[in-house]
Write an enzyme that holds these catalytic residues in place. Structure first.
Site, short mmCIF file in Angstrom:
data_model
loop_
_atom_site.label_atom_id
_atom_site.label_comp_id
_atom_site.label_asym_id
_atom_site.label_seq_id
_atom_site.Cartn_x
_atom_site.Cartn_y
_atom_site.Cartn_z
N LYS A 183 0.83 -1.20 0.00
CA LYS A 183 0.00 0.00 0.00
C LYS A 183 0.87 1.26 0.00
O LYS A 183 2.10 1.19 0.04
CB LYS A 183 -0.95 -0.03 1.20
CG LYS A 183 -1.84 -1.28 1.23
CD LYS A 183 -2.65 -1.43 -0.06
CE LYS A 183 -3.70 -2.52 0.02
NZ LYS A 183 -3.15 -3.89 0.02
C1 LIG Z 1 -9.19 -3.73 -2.08
C2 LIG Z 1 -8.63 -4.30 -0.83
N1 LIG Z 1 -9.43 -4.47 0.23
C3 LIG Z 1 -8.97 -4.98 1.38
C4 LIG Z 1 -7.66 -5.34 1.53
C5 LIG Z 1 -7.21 -5.95 2.82
O1 LIG Z 1 -6.31 -5.15 3.51
P1 LIG Z 1 -5.62 -5.75 4.84
O2 LIG Z 1 -4.67 -6.79 4.39
O3 LIG Z 1 -4.98 -4.57 5.48
O4 LIG Z 1 -6.73 -6.31 5.65
C6 LIG Z 1 -6.78 -5.18 0.47
C7 LIG Z 1 -5.37 -5.57 0.62
O5 LIG Z 1 -4.70 -5.98 -0.28
C8 LIG Z 1 -7.28 -4.65 -0.75
O6 LIG Z 1 -6.48 -4.50 -1.81
#
Ligand SMILES: Cc1ncc(COP(=O)(O)O)c(C=O)c1O
Length: 383
Positions: A183
């Site tokens: 990210k």
């Molecule tokens: C669109 C989207 N939603 C949710 C997530 C989940 O994030 P986290 O791993 O911080 O829970 C990601 C992570 O890649 C994502 O790309």
């Protein structure tokens, strides 16, 4: 041996960020202390809404859905083309993610398809800002106000993105950011819930911390030596001060990080235009992206063959996202039938993320451009 392969992403960490951890070591506050509060304030300034730090975007979304009382028997509309965690956050509450097709140009949820998916059980719509591209919030808001639904932004990829000058994070009723290494900034793992809803924030603060009405740091500050009453079911969704300090170090250079990402995206847009079969990402009117990922679409050729060609030239390129209703856990549960989500299915087949990260040298970006041009010519057009 030198490795001159170009990765698709790299976290924007600086060696000096190690120094940012020092106060945690010196003070002994290594979780849920002052740095977490400062990090929340720093993200809140960028997102335009109050912030609650969590372990991930998924846990932040879980907390928002729970705060709205969403659970078994309820439905939440989720785009069919996204990362699996968007749907998992819904399923974790016991509610059902109802998948909906996307707009092939923006790769985000199609508001008119979402409107048609509303039933008497629908409680919320998840607006995923995929790859940093803002979702069509005005149209989704309209659907939500017509049917009295919550609007949750999955802003995992969208720190620094905005729509008509409103930041992602302040476009819906609540939003979730991710600080995973792919990210815009990273704390290793980590997330942030943002919202303007005071009740939601109070519940989320408690539920991320086993349901405690007051954090250990606040009790320490106030000299309270007894545990709080635990009025809510809770989780350990706490971010550590070590992570928050890493996050703060990157937040201090967020403008430069975003400028660099935007410069690279603009360079791709200038140099990759007009290649037959290569579709570049497009933003809706009024949108500014943080370009978490630069996802092109490979039309009329095998994406795998293009990837292989790039790999042979030392360039990493990866499948951008997936068709979630067709994935193992959801395939049977969602009753997926091929052909139900034409745009999402095409993206799952065609979209390819190419390198974009802070520290990508101009000469390496040029290698990517040349490599992709060559790959599009070398790979045979499918009959
Ligand atoms: C669109 C989207 N939603 C949710 C997530 C989940 O994030 P986290 O791993 O911080 O829970 C990601 C992570 O890649 C994502 O790309």
């Amino acid at each position: 041996m030198t490795d001159n392969r170009i990765p698709v992403a790299r976290p924007p960490l600086a060696v000096d960020d190690l120094e940012a951890l020092r106060p945690a070591f010196e003070s002994g506050w290594i979780t849920m202390g002052p740095a977490v509060q400062e990090f929340e304030a720093a993200v809140a300034r960028v997102a335009g809404a109050e912030a609650v730090a969590t372990t991930s975007a998924t846990s932040a979304m879980h907390l928002a859905l729970l705060a709205w009382g969403i659970g078994p028997g309820d439905e939440v509309i989720v785009p069919a083309y996204t990362f699996v965690a968007s749907a998992h956050a819904v399923a974790q509450t016991g509610a059902t993610p109802v998948f909906c097709d996307v707009d092939p140009r923006t790769m985000n949820i199609d508001a008119s398809v979402a409107a048609a998916a509303v039933t008497t059980r629908t409680r919320a719509i998840m607006a995923v800002h995929l790859f940093g591209t803002p979702a069509p919030i005005d149209a989704l808001r309209q659907v939500c106000s017509t049917h009295d639904l919550w609007l949750l932004e999955d802003a995992a990829c969208a720190l620094g993105s905005s729509l008509h000058d409103t930041p992602c994070g302040a476009l819906g009723d609540a939003a979730a950011f991710s600080f995973h290494p792919r990210k815009v900034i990273t704390t290793g793992e980590g997330g942030m819930l943002t919202s303007g809803d005071a009740d939601l924030l109070v519940r989320a603060r408690a539920q991320r911390n086993h349901g405690a009405g007051m954090s250990a740091f606040d009790r320490h500050q106030l000299g309270i030596g007894v545990y709080p009453s635990f009025d809510l079911l809770g989780f350990n969704y706490r971010l550590t001060d070590l992570q928050a300090r890493l996050g703060l170090a990157q937040m201090a250079r967020l403008d430069a990080i975003l400028a660099e990402r935007r410069r690279q995206a603009a360079r791709y847009a200038e140099t990759l235009g007009g290649i037959e079969g290569l579709v570049l990402p497009s933003l809706p009117a009024g949108a500014v992206s943080c370009w978490q990922s630069f996802a092109v679409q490979i039309r009329g050729r095998s994406r795998t063959a293009v990837q292989d060609h790039l790999a042979a030239a030392g360039i990493s390129a990866v499948e951008s996202c997936q068709l979630v209703p067709a994935l193992g856990y959801y395939a049977t549960r969602s009753g997926y039938v091929a052909g139900t989500f034409p745009a999402a299915e095409a993206l799952a087949r065609d979209a390819l993320s190419i390198p974009l990260f802070v520290g990508l040298a101009e000469s390496d970006q040029e290698r990517v451009v040349v490599g992709l041009r060559e790959a599009m010519t070398a790979v045979a057009v499918a009959a």
